[in-house]
Design an enzyme around this catalytic site. Sequence first.
Site, mmCIF file in Angstrom:
data_model
loop_
_atom_site.group_PDB
_atom_site.id
_atom_site.type_symbol
_atom_site.label_atom_id
_atom_site.label_comp_id
_atom_site.label_asym_id
_atom_site.label_seq_id
_atom_site.Cartn_x
_atom_site.Cartn_y
_atom_site.Cartn_z
ATOM 1 N N HIS A 79 -101.125 -39.625 -39.801
ATOM 2 C CA HIS A 79 -100.355 -39.360 -38.572
ATOM 3 C C HIS A 79 -99.445 -40.537 -38.205
ATOM 4 C CE1 HIS A 79 -103.583 -41.593 -36.639
ATOM 5 N NE2 HIS A 79 -104.423 -40.575 -36.643
ATOM 6 N N LEU A 88 -103.056 -40.553 -26.225
ATOM 7 C CA LEU A 88 -103.548 -39.249 -26.648
ATOM 8 C C LEU A 88 -104.940 -39.378 -27.257
ATOM 9 C CD1 LEU A 88 -100.262 -37.941 -28.277
ATOM 10 C CD2 LEU A 88 -101.224 -37.204 -26.100
ATOM 11 N N ASP A 135 -104.825 -32.533 -36.514
ATOM 12 C CA ASP A 135 -105.687 -33.506 -35.831
ATOM 13 C C ASP A 135 -106.424 -32.822 -34.684
ATOM 14 O OD1 ASP A 135 -106.889 -35.975 -35.462
ATOM 15 O OD2 ASP A 135 -105.291 -36.781 -34.210
ATOM 16 N N GLY A 173 -95.693 -31.320 -30.390
ATOM 17 C CA GLY A 173 -94.818 -31.452 -29.225
ATOM 18 C C GLY A 173 -95.213 -32.583 -28.303
ATOM 19 N N HIS A 216 -110.822 -44.227 -31.009
ATOM 20 C CA HIS A 216 -112.032 -44.572 -31.751
ATOM 21 C C HIS A 216 -112.851 -45.607 -30.985
ATOM 22 C CE1 HIS A 216 -111.018 -42.920 -35.948
ATOM 23 N NE2 HIS A 216 -110.078 -42.472 -35.126
#
Length: 382
Positions: A210, A304, A267, A243, A135
Amino acid sequence: MDYSIEGRHYKTLVPVRVGITGGLISKIEEINGCDNQTLIAPGLVDLQVNGFQGIDFNEAHTTQEEVRQVTQSLWDVGVTTYFPTVITNSDERISASLHTISAACSNDQLVNQTVKGIHLEGPFISKDPGPLGAHPEAYVQGPNWDLFCKWQDKAEGRIKLLTMSPEWPGSVDFIRKCVESGVKVALGHTAASPLQIKEAVEAGASLSTHLGNAAHVMLPRHTNYIWEQLANDRLWCSCIADGFHLPEAVLKIVFRVKSGKCILVSDSTKFAGLDEGSYQSPIGGEVMLDSQGRLSLKAYPELLAGSAKPLLDCIAYLVRTKLLSLADALEMASIKPCQYLNPSAIPGLSPGSDADLMLLNQKNESLTVLKVIKSGQLVHSV
């Protein structure tokens, strides 16, 4: 229009005939002499979709037609209900995204039936590296009720889920107001203390977004916000099981501790379904998509930048790794999110429930969507 479909019940594997009347499941009856190996399962429900196949809900010029295109693309991979997710950005950009999504729903009945709500993820989150995730820090701020109400007006009341961090002053009062207005509050992208987590749950926060991701790389081993959320029986949690976001051991623990209260989310970003390469993203700037489908920040490859996998791939991963049975994984991505949103609703493959269904072929470790039915209408067929 009344009609029926035949196949094997995803949970029992017994051959069944499912009757559909007026957009609802009217009856389910066992049948004999059926050689059809196709599985009939509830349509998938994804509460966190940033974008899909080249379209992002957070980009400045996303159109109503592109919202329709994302909806169609998600039908193709079994998703019959989803929450477009709008992330931290400027007031103007968030307002524009909410308006476009809401207008697309108002102008298309099937889109409106598929988009059951909007997920606003930020900007009331942590500025700490790690919890901040991808973000943009420049737009992160503390909870602001007047601003939230303005955005809810732009969305025509469609914001149904808000992810925030309760570390900010005024969070408890803000959470109470959200819950009283009918908005579910999730904790995520947070650096909150265990006490702040507890106070947020007491105020009505009900979900961990999450869990295990958007977190500090290093945490105190005992007293931290991940343990606190895992231990709180009142909190549901969502997980990204692609994964990449969580190791198998962590997923195994979360599934056991949060048994019955765990939801799969994708997501997914606009890069889901695209080729590997370097891309510019409204979520994190320059990102890299590798050949395995891992999406990361180019400048910080250990971080990520959302997912490039649809929900069906997450289900296949859990079955392939033997973390869950196919039936349990399917329910975690269909029935469980519905129960979280509305505990009194008739879930899944039951008489009286919405005819939101998919017909699947399972071969070895792969899943193929053959047909998808939304509100009784066939919206995908191969």
